[in-house]
Design a protein around this motif. Structure first.
Motif, PDB file in Angstrom:
ATOM      1  N   ALA A   1     -13.310  58.163 -13.490  1.00  0.00           N
ATOM      2  CA  ALA A   1     -13.519  56.464 -12.772  1.00  0.00           C
ATOM      3  C   ALA A   1     -13.885  56.444 -11.173  1.00  0.00           C
ATOM      4  CB  ALA A   1     -11.970  55.875 -12.816  1.00  0.00           C
ATOM      5  N   VAL A   2     -14.637  55.473 -11.076  1.00  0.00           N
ATOM      6  CA  VAL A   2     -15.263  55.421 -10.103  1.00  0.00           C
ATOM      7  C   VAL A   2     -13.610  55.357  -8.907  1.00  0.00           C
ATOM      8  CG1 VAL A   2     -16.540  53.728  -8.498  1.00  0.00           C
ATOM      9  CG2 VAL A   2     -17.348  53.680 -10.402  1.00  0.00           C
ATOM     10  N   ILE A   3     -14.424  55.453  -7.793  1.00  0.00           N
ATOM     11  CA  ILE A   3     -13.014  55.553  -6.713  1.00  0.00           C
ATOM     12  C   ILE A   3     -13.654  54.375  -5.113  1.00  0.00           C
ATOM     13  CG2 ILE A   3     -11.654  57.063  -4.595  1.00  0.00           C
ATOM     14  CD1 ILE A   3     -12.380  59.621  -6.012  1.00  0.00           C
ATOM     15  N   ASP A   4     -13.010  53.338  -5.553  1.00  0.00           N
ATOM     16  CA  ASP A   4     -13.545  52.097  -4.106  1.00  0.00           C
ATOM     17  C   ASP A   4     -12.051  52.162  -3.209  1.00  0.00           C
ATOM     18  OD1 ASP A   4     -16.016  49.542  -4.383  1.00  0.00           O
ATOM     19  OD2 ASP A   4     -13.767  49.735  -3.752  1.00  0.00           O
ATOM     20  N   CYS A   5     -12.673  52.156  -1.628  1.00  0.00           N
ATOM     21  CA  CYS A   5     -11.272  51.799  -0.961  1.00  0.00           C
ATOM     22  C   CYS A   5     -11.967  50.955   0.561  1.00  0.00           C
ATOM     23  CB  CYS A   5     -11.098  52.950  -0.646  1.00  0.00           C
ATOM     24  SG  CYS A   5     -12.072  53.954   0.334  1.00  0.00           S
ATOM     25  N   HIS A   6     -11.592  49.747   0.242  1.00  0.00           N
ATOM     26  CA  HIS A   6     -11.701  48.837   1.508  1.00  0.00           C
ATOM     27  C   HIS A   6     -11.255  49.859   2.531  1.00  0.00           C
ATOM     28  CE1 HIS A   6     -12.372  45.640  -0.600  1.00  0.00           C
ATOM     29  NE2 HIS A   6     -11.158  44.638  -1.035  1.00  0.00           N
ATOM     30  N   HIS A   7     -12.285  49.744   4.013  1.00  0.00           N
ATOM     31  CA  HIS A   7     -11.353  49.994   5.665  1.00  0.00           C
ATOM     32  C   HIS A   7     -11.833  49.145   6.323  1.00  0.00           C
ATOM     33  CE1 HIS A   7     -15.794  52.157   5.585  1.00  0.00           C
ATOM     34  NE2 HIS A   7     -16.205  51.046   6.273  1.00  0.00           N
ATOM     35  N   ASN A   8     -12.064  47.452   6.049  1.00  0.00           N
ATOM     36  CA  ASN A   8     -11.816  46.721   7.231  1.00  0.00           C
ATOM     37  C   ASN A   8     -11.201  45.931   6.125  1.00  0.00           C
ATOM     38  OD1 ASN A   8     -13.534  48.493   8.825  1.00  0.00           O
ATOM     39  ND2 ASN A   8     -14.941  46.789   8.901  1.00  0.00           N
ATOM     40  N   TYR A   9      -9.920  45.564   5.714  1.00  0.00           N
ATOM     41  CA  TYR A   9      -9.063  44.320   5.338  1.00  0.00           C
ATOM     42  C   TYR A   9      -7.406  43.754   5.864  1.00  0.00           C
ATOM     43  CZ  TYR A   9      -6.788  48.395   2.888  1.00  0.00           C
ATOM     44  OH  TYR A   9      -5.796  48.959   2.047  1.00  0.00           O
ATOM     45  N   VAL A  10      -7.086  43.329   5.306  1.00  0.00           N
ATOM     46  CA  VAL A  10      -5.147  42.621   5.786  1.00  0.00           C
ATOM     47  C   VAL A  10      -4.977  43.186   3.934  1.00  0.00           C
ATOM     48  CG1 VAL A  10      -6.155  40.442   5.851  1.00  0.00           C
ATOM     49  CG2 VAL A  10      -3.690  42.072   6.710  1.00  0.00           C
ATOM     50  N   GLU A  11      -3.987  43.354   4.256  1.00  0.00           N
ATOM     51  CA  GLU A  11      -3.133  43.079   2.917  1.00  0.00           C
ATOM     52  C   GLU A  11      -1.770  43.067   2.916  1.00  0.00           C
ATOM     53  OE1 GLU A  11      -4.018  45.798  -0.776  1.00  0.00           O
ATOM     54  OE2 GLU A  11      -3.054  47.530   0.704  1.00  0.00           O
ATOM     55  N   ARG A  12      -0.712  42.111   1.779  1.00  0.00           N
ATOM     56  CA  ARG A  12       0.376  42.859   1.942  1.00  0.00           C
ATOM     57  C   ARG A  12       0.732  43.976   1.234  1.00  0.00           C
ATOM     58  NH1 ARG A  12       4.325  39.439   4.452  1.00  0.00           N
ATOM     59  NH2 ARG A  12       5.491  38.760   3.789  1.00  0.00           N
ATOM     60  N   GLU A  13       2.442  44.882   1.900  1.00  0.00           N
ATOM     61  CA  GLU A  13       2.529  45.669   1.869  1.00  0.00           C
ATOM     62  C   GLU A  13       4.008  45.646   2.294  1.00  0.00           C
ATOM     63  OE1 GLU A  13       0.183  49.007   2.627  1.00  0.00           O
ATOM     64  OE2 GLU A  13      -1.513  48.376   2.067  1.00  0.00           O
ATOM     65  N   HIS A  14       4.601  46.509   1.504  1.00  0.00           N
ATOM     66  CA  HIS A  14       6.264  46.887   1.469  1.00  0.00           C
ATOM     67  C   HIS A  14       6.102  48.304   2.881  1.00  0.00           C
ATOM     68  CE1 HIS A  14      10.232  46.049   1.258  1.00  0.00           C
ATOM     69  NE2 HIS A  14      10.847  47.554   0.913  1.00  0.00           N
ATOM     70  N   HIS A  15       6.703  48.405   4.145  1.00  0.00           N
ATOM     71  CA  HIS A  15       7.135  49.190   4.240  1.00  0.00           C
ATOM     72  C   HIS A  15       8.212  49.108   5.689  1.00  0.00           C
ATOM     73  CE1 HIS A  15       3.128  50.926   4.527  1.00  0.00           C
ATOM     74  NE2 HIS A  15       2.748  49.512   4.074  1.00  0.00           N
ATOM     75  N   PHE A  16       9.121  49.920   5.993  1.00  0.00           N
ATOM     76  CA  PHE A  16      10.284  50.176   6.323  1.00  0.00           C
ATOM     77  C   PHE A  16      11.380  49.160   6.207  1.00  0.00           C
ATOM     78  CE2 PHE A  16       6.805  52.635   9.064  1.00  0.00           C
ATOM     79  CZ  PHE A  16       7.899  53.907   9.906  1.00  0.00           C
ATOM     80  N   GLY A  17      11.276  48.602   4.798  1.00  0.00           N
ATOM     81  CA  GLY A  17      12.440  47.953   4.148  1.00  0.00           C
ATOM     82  C   GLY A  17      11.573  46.799   4.261  1.00  0.00           C
ATOM     83  N   ALA A  18      10.676  46.149   4.801  1.00  0.00           N
ATOM     84  CA  ALA A  18       9.855  44.773   4.717  1.00  0.00           C
ATOM     85  C   ALA A  18       8.238  44.876   3.898  1.00  0.00           C
ATOM     86  CB  ALA A  18      10.475  43.894   5.990  1.00  0.00           C
ATOM     87  N   ASN A  19       8.275  43.511   3.798  1.00  0.00           N
ATOM     88  CA  ASN A  19       7.315  43.287   3.113  1.00  0.00           C
ATOM     89  C   ASN A  19       6.336  42.841   5.105  1.00  0.00           C
ATOM     90  OD1 ASN A  19       7.412  43.784   0.450  1.00  0.00           O
ATOM     91  ND2 ASN A  19       8.689  42.135  -0.233  1.00  0.00           N
TER      92      ASN A  19
END
Ligand code: 5GP
Ligand code: MN
Ligand code: MN
Length: 398
Positions: free
Chosen positions: A265-283
């Motif tokens: 499959a094609v690998i695709d990754c942004h390297h300038n962006y913002v998104e919602r994620e879960h880290h250290f117990g918080a969204n």
């Protein structure tokens, strides 16, 4: 653990994956760490270096606010790569030159764009209604897009400067296509507009910041929602831009090379962006400015320079980096410094065996202007592991 230093001058710690941190980046990161909505700490990747507005190579998790200048103006800039069934022994220098010429003809670079055609209109279609909805809720945006109509014909174009298309060989002699671009003119217009809007909002509310590029939108406001909608649109558009370019490059290869297929499959990754994620117990919101996501098992791309190796990597899901890694080698010096220091003869020497431009116009992209990618990889052994090592045969620069 390869965190090389932890800076505690500000309000939240800054964890840095390199010993080398320039003074300007350090200052930018410390300023950033004084904002009240930083979640846990800031992570600086091993390719960290000062950028316009934000520090390139930074990962910023924020709770209930986003900083548009941290995402920057090339919203969704990133990489795509795919492995083919071809092996390098099938490609001699004259074939590769034909491939270089064909890609240069088929993919508009610099300021060039496509002419109207059905394929493009079709590919652009899913983006039209969401864009219209965006400008309905936020009429100012329409004014901000000076080149508003160009976005359809810029879908599948490279742009200029650091963006590139490469044909590479890996450690098993297999041929890959790899490319780097973002959301083109319209993403730039959106980014510029919202960065300016955030600054004006800070003035309106009399919020004093150590650096005006830290201007933010608080969650729960209309502008916050508008920015998130715009950035999501531009990120999806950037990905589609890379998809369209990938199709064009593969078609260009098909015209000159033996029959082949894509083996993964094609690998695709942004390297300038913002998104919602879960880290250290918080969204939270995670802004990666010159950094890629590297969740456990996730594939990513870490390019070197137009004369160095590049890496296909697998994430280790290190929570300390908010599951991130470096996005490249990172610049060692500014474009103007590179133009002063190097000559076209240096460029020739540093891109030996690569079919690419070797003229003064791309001197600012000379490999010597970038850090040592292998040092960067060594510094992030706890963030990603190497899956494939790529070396370019052909490189097309915007
Ligand atoms: P940025 O998006 O921050 O401008 O650049 C991403 C990274 O791409 C740079 O840090 C650099 O390591 C890498 N890079 C720049 N030009 C080239 C190129 O022509 N070929 C490859 N393979 N990598 C490059
Ligand atoms: Mn870009
Ligand atoms: Mn980029």
């Amino acid at each position: 653990m390869t965190i090389k230093q932890v800076i505690t001058d500000g309000d939240t710690p800054i964890k840095v994956w390199t010993d080398e941190l320039d003074a300007r980046s350090r200052e930018q990161l410390v300023n950033l760490s004084t904002l009240p909505f930083i979640h846990r700490h800031i992570a600086a990747m091993p390719d960290v270096h000062a950028g316009m507005g934000a520090t390139i190579g930074s990962v910023i998790a924020t709770d209930k606010a986003v900083i548009p200048a941290a995402v920057g103006v090339d919203i969704g800039c990133g990489m795509a790569a795919v492995r083919t069934s071809l092996t390098a022994d099938r490609l001699d220098a004259s074939t590769l030159k034909r491939v270089f010429d064909q890609i240069s003809r088929d993919v508009p670079v610099g300021r060039d764009q496509h002419r109207d055609d059905r394929a493009r209109t079709q590919a652009a279609e899913p983006f039209a209604d969401p864009l219209a909805a965006l400008t309905d809720t936020h009429p100012q945006l329409r004014k901000a897009f000076k080149r508003f109509d160009n976005w359809v014909n810029q879908l599948g174009t490279l742009g200029s400067g650091n963006h590139f298309i490469e044909v590479c060989r890996d450690e098993d002699d297999r041929i890959w296509v790899m490319l780097h671009s973002g959301s083109r003119g319209i993403g730039n217009a959106m980014g510029t507009y919202f960065i300016d809007l955030a600054r004006r909002e800070m003035q309106r509310w009399m919020i004093r910041l150590p650096d005006r590029d830290l201007a933010y939108f608080p969650e729960g406001t209309q502008y916050f929602d508008d920015y998130v909608a715009a950035v999501s649109w531009a990120q999806a558009y950037a990905r589609a831009n890379r998809e369209q370019m990938m199709l064009l490059v593969l078609a260009a290869l098909e015209r000159h090379l033996p029959a082949f297929e894509l083996t993964d499959a094609v690998i695709d990754c942004h390297h300038n962006y913002v998104e919602r994620e879960h880290h250290f117990g918080a969204n939270v919101w995670v802004t990666r400015k010159g950094a890629i996501r590297a969740r456990d098992g996730e594939l990513g791309i870490v390019p070197g320079s137009m004369g160095a190796r590049s890496y296909i990597v697998r994430g280790q899901g290190n929570p300390e980096s908010f599951c991130s890694s470096a996005h490249g080698a990172g610049r060692r010096m500014s474009r103007t410094a590179a133009e002063k220091q190097f000559t076209p003869a240096d460029l020739e020497a540093q891109t030996q065996g690569v079919i690419c431009r070797k003229d003064r116009g791309v001197l600012d992209e000379i490999p010597g202007a970038y850090k040592d990618i292998d040092q960067v990889m060594a510094n992030q052994a706890d963030l990603v592991e190497v899956v494939h090592t790529l070396k370019q045969l052909v490189c097309i620069k915007g």
